[in-house]
Enzyme design. Structure first.
Site, PDB file in Angstrom:
ATOM      1  N   TYR A  27     -11.534   3.833  13.558  1.00  0.00           N
ATOM      2  CA  TYR A  27     -12.199   5.013  14.091  1.00  0.00           C
ATOM      3  C   TYR A  27     -12.225   4.990  15.607  1.00  0.00           C
ATOM      4  CZ  TYR A  27     -15.725   8.674  14.127  1.00  0.00           C
ATOM      5  OH  TYR A  27     -16.396   9.832  14.292  1.00  0.00           O
ATOM      6  N   HIS A  82      -8.202 -10.889   0.640  1.00  0.00           N
ATOM      7  CA  HIS A  82      -8.055  -9.661   1.435  1.00  0.00           C
ATOM      8  C   HIS A  82      -6.946  -9.892   2.461  1.00  0.00           C
ATOM      9  CE1 HIS A  82     -10.112  -6.692   4.378  1.00  0.00           C
ATOM     10  NE2 HIS A  82      -9.711  -6.008   3.329  1.00  0.00           N
ATOM     11  N   ASP A  89      -8.001   1.157  -4.819  1.00  0.00           N
ATOM     12  CA  ASP A  89      -9.190   0.733  -4.078  1.00  0.00           C
ATOM     13  C   ASP A  89     -10.150   1.917  -3.944  1.00  0.00           C
ATOM     14  OD1 ASP A  89      -9.627  -0.936  -0.822  1.00  0.00           O
ATOM     15  OD2 ASP A  89     -11.060  -0.328  -2.381  1.00  0.00           O
ATOM     16  N   GLU A  96     -10.519  -1.787  -7.441  1.00  0.00           N
ATOM     17  CA  GLU A  96     -11.197  -2.529  -6.375  1.00  0.00           C
ATOM     18  C   GLU A  96     -12.389  -1.783  -5.792  1.00  0.00           C
ATOM     19  OE1 GLU A  96      -8.611  -3.356  -3.101  1.00  0.00           O
ATOM     20  OE2 GLU A  96     -10.230  -4.068  -1.828  1.00  0.00           O
ATOM     21  N   HIS A 103     -13.014   1.720  -2.689  1.00  0.00           N
ATOM     22  CA  HIS A 103     -13.582   1.521  -1.347  1.00  0.00           C
ATOM     23  C   HIS A 103     -15.044   1.954  -1.324  1.00  0.00           C
ATOM     24  CE1 HIS A 103     -13.308   0.696   2.910  1.00  0.00           C
ATOM     25  NE2 HIS A 103     -12.093   0.268   2.681  1.00  0.00           N
ATOM     26  N   HIS A 161       0.828  -1.214   0.000  1.00  0.00           N
ATOM     27  CA  HIS A 161       0.000   0.000   0.000  1.00  0.00           C
ATOM     28  C   HIS A 161       0.856   1.254   0.000  1.00  0.00           C
ATOM     29  CE1 HIS A 161      -3.205  -2.494   2.430  1.00  0.00           C
ATOM     30  NE2 HIS A 161      -3.039  -2.943   1.212  1.00  0.00           N
ATOM     31  N   ASP A 218      -6.004  -5.720   9.352  1.00  0.00           N
ATOM     32  CA  ASP A 218      -6.973  -6.441  10.203  1.00  0.00           C
ATOM     33  C   ASP A 218      -7.321  -7.807   9.635  1.00  0.00           C
ATOM     34  OD1 ASP A 218      -8.187  -4.180   8.599  1.00  0.00           O
ATOM     35  OD2 ASP A 218      -9.984  -5.335   8.943  1.00  0.00           O
TER      36      ASP A 218
HETATM   37  C1  GCO Z   1      -8.339  -3.322   1.819  1.00  0.00           C
HETATM   38  C2  GCO Z   1      -9.508  -2.913   2.650  1.00  0.00           C
HETATM   39  C3  GCO Z   1      -9.196  -2.389   4.022  1.00  0.00           C
HETATM   40  C4  GCO Z   1     -10.488  -2.211   4.814  1.00  0.00           C
HETATM   41  C5  GCO Z   1     -10.317  -2.691   6.236  1.00  0.00           C
HETATM   42  C6  GCO Z   1     -11.657  -2.633   6.977  1.00  0.00           C
HETATM   43  O1  GCO Z   1      -8.486  -3.343   0.576  1.00  0.00           O
HETATM   44  O2  GCO Z   1      -7.323  -3.698   2.408  1.00  0.00           O
HETATM   45  O3  GCO Z   1     -10.333  -2.034   1.921  1.00  0.00           O
HETATM   46  O4  GCO Z   1      -8.478  -1.209   3.919  1.00  0.00           O
HETATM   47  O5  GCO Z   1     -10.878  -0.872   4.823  1.00  0.00           O
HETATM   48  O6  GCO Z   1      -9.841  -4.013   6.196  1.00  0.00           O
HETATM   49  O7  GCO Z   1     -11.501  -2.983   8.334  1.00  0.00           O
HETATM   50 MG    MG Z   2     -10.397  -2.830  -0.108  1.00  0.00          MG
END
Ligand code: GCO
Ligand code: MG
Length: 430
Positions: free
Chosen positions: A163, A336, A234, A260, A236, A126, A340
């Protein structure tokens, strides 16, 4: 060997400001245990309750070898199913059982699945910044480190999954800073004014300025860094779907590796419009929990990369079935893998990456040192590829003593997803 589930423990730990959920299954065979990822960072204690109060009493005493039967019976044990909390709980159990099976067979999980289709898994990292020059600098630095697939983002609001955490970043929205409706247009960072705040401190997100800034970023990076690296982005979600259709066409000339999350999962049907109008490679899936979200996207070839968060879908058992369906329709995997996804989840991703013929790319959020130390065996990454250590099972462990030293921290708003807002104050849906 008749080995049974003796105990199930859930570890809630936060080594580096992201809440992780790890399941450990102890068996009736001394020293034989397995670990699995059950991380749903916005609702971690709900996942722990689902395991401790429901799956644990349901599973103690069952034979560890019967992963398929355990998965199927656990899946319907709640009757209502296919949600993120129960799927994550089931994933922790499932991944731990695959870990145990590999240890019993003295094989890494990828060998249990049929062996390797490749030596190592290409990863993407990233790059981000608050203006095009900052992003360019990060891209160049990653290329120097040997990475060749790089996700590029300008500091857009609404990506803040942490957050309310004490660790404020310049992108953490502060709702108190919202001072009423604003018409935001001056949101195009450029080299002449690199101090321009890319987004309003209150977390204002406006689609058109964001889209223009993203196009400016791609143009800048292709002109400055060139075409020899694979560029990912992304969205998002967050933008009106028809703008996603326009955007996918508009960026075709930048030859993205993939674009994405153009749409929220509720708007899946818009992917048909994109498919009929352009060839920008499409990725989606981290927000999907239900087979009914996944199947139409694959069978109609509406996406090129399936971005499922493996614990969100219920673990290795369903993920291997989805990747097999993807292979038949030439849809590639791109599990993914953000911060997290715990290191155990990354190890599970890698085992499928090595086995799946239709592997696409593996997201790799570089783990901070403490996280890496808490999970010995984190897969090595070098020259842009993730390598397995070849150990039996998932090839990773949990330092329990260390995990206990990093409990969840206090969080405002319950650690909710940070609601970015439009200029008129309305909430932006990810
Ligand atoms: C990604 C995801 C993350 C999410 C996060 C949510 O492509 O890695 O969009 O950035 O926002 O995993 O908790
Ligand atoms: Mg994503």
């Amino acid at each position: 060997m008749d080995v049974k589930i003796k105990d199930i423990k859930v570890f809630l730990t936060e080594p580096d400001n992201i809440r992780l959920v790890t399941v450990k299954i102890n068996t009736t065979e001394p020293e034989l245990y397995g670990i699995g990822d059950a991380t749903f960072t916005q609702r971690p204690t709900a996942v722990a309750t689902a395991i401790n109060d429901y799956l644990k009493p349901f599973l103690i005493g069952k034979n560890v070898s019967d992963i398929e039967d355990i998965w199927q019976t656990s899946y319907v044990s709640s009757y209502w199913r296919n949600g993120p909390v129960l799927n994550n709980a089931l994933s922790g159990i499932d991944q731990a059982l695959w870990d145990i099976k590999g240890k019993m067979a003295n094989m890494p999980v990828y060998d249990l699945l049929g062996g390797r289709a490749r030596e190592a898994a290409a990863v993407y990292v990233h790059a981000s910044g608050s203006n095009v020059v900052e992003v360019e600098d990060q891209v160049r630095s990653f290329i120097e480190k040997g990475f060749h697939h790089i996700r590029v983002q300008m500091a857009t609001e609404g990506l803040t999954s942490n957050y309310g955490s004490k660790k404020k970043t310049k992108n953490t929205p502060d709702p108190k800073a919202f001072t009423g409706p604003k018409w935001i247009t001056s949101w195009i960072p450029d080299e002449s004014n690199s101090d321009l705040i890319v987004a309003h401190p209150a977390g204002i997100f406006e689609p058109k300025p964001y889209l223009r800034s993203a196009i400016k970023l791609f143009e800048h990076l292709r002109n400055s860094v060139g075409w020899d690296f694979e560029m990912l982005h992304d969205v998002h979600e967050r933008i009106p779907p028809i703008l996603g259709v326009w955007f996918a066409k508009e960026v075709e000339k930048y030859q993205l590796f993939f674009l994405e999350d153009l749409f929220s999962p509720e708007d899946n049907q818009y992917f048909k419009m994109v498919r009929n109008q352009c060839s920008t490679p499409i990725a989606m899936g981290e927000l999907w929990n239900n087979p009914h979200e996944v199947i139409p996207m694959i069978k109609d070839r509406l996406i090129d990369f399936i971005r499922i968060h493996m614990s969100q879908i219920g673990g290795i058992t369903p993920a291997k079935k989805i990747s097999a369906m993807g292979e038949l329709f030439n849809v590639r995997t791109a599990w993914h893998g953000p911060g997290d996804t715990s290191p155990v989840g990354h190890a599970a991703n890698l085992n499928l990456d090595l086995n799946n013929y239709n592997f696409g790319i593996q997201e790799y959020a570089i783990p901070p040192e403490r996280t890496r130390e808490m999970f010995p065996g984190f897969p090595e990454v070098r020259d842009g590829y993730m390598w397995s250590n070849g150990k039996p099972g998932l090839g990773i462990d949990l330092n329990e003593e260390m995990a206990k030293k990093f409990p969840f921290k206090e969080r405002a708003y319950g650690g909710a997803w940070g609601p970015a807002r439009r200029g008129d104050g309305s909430m932006v849906k990810p």
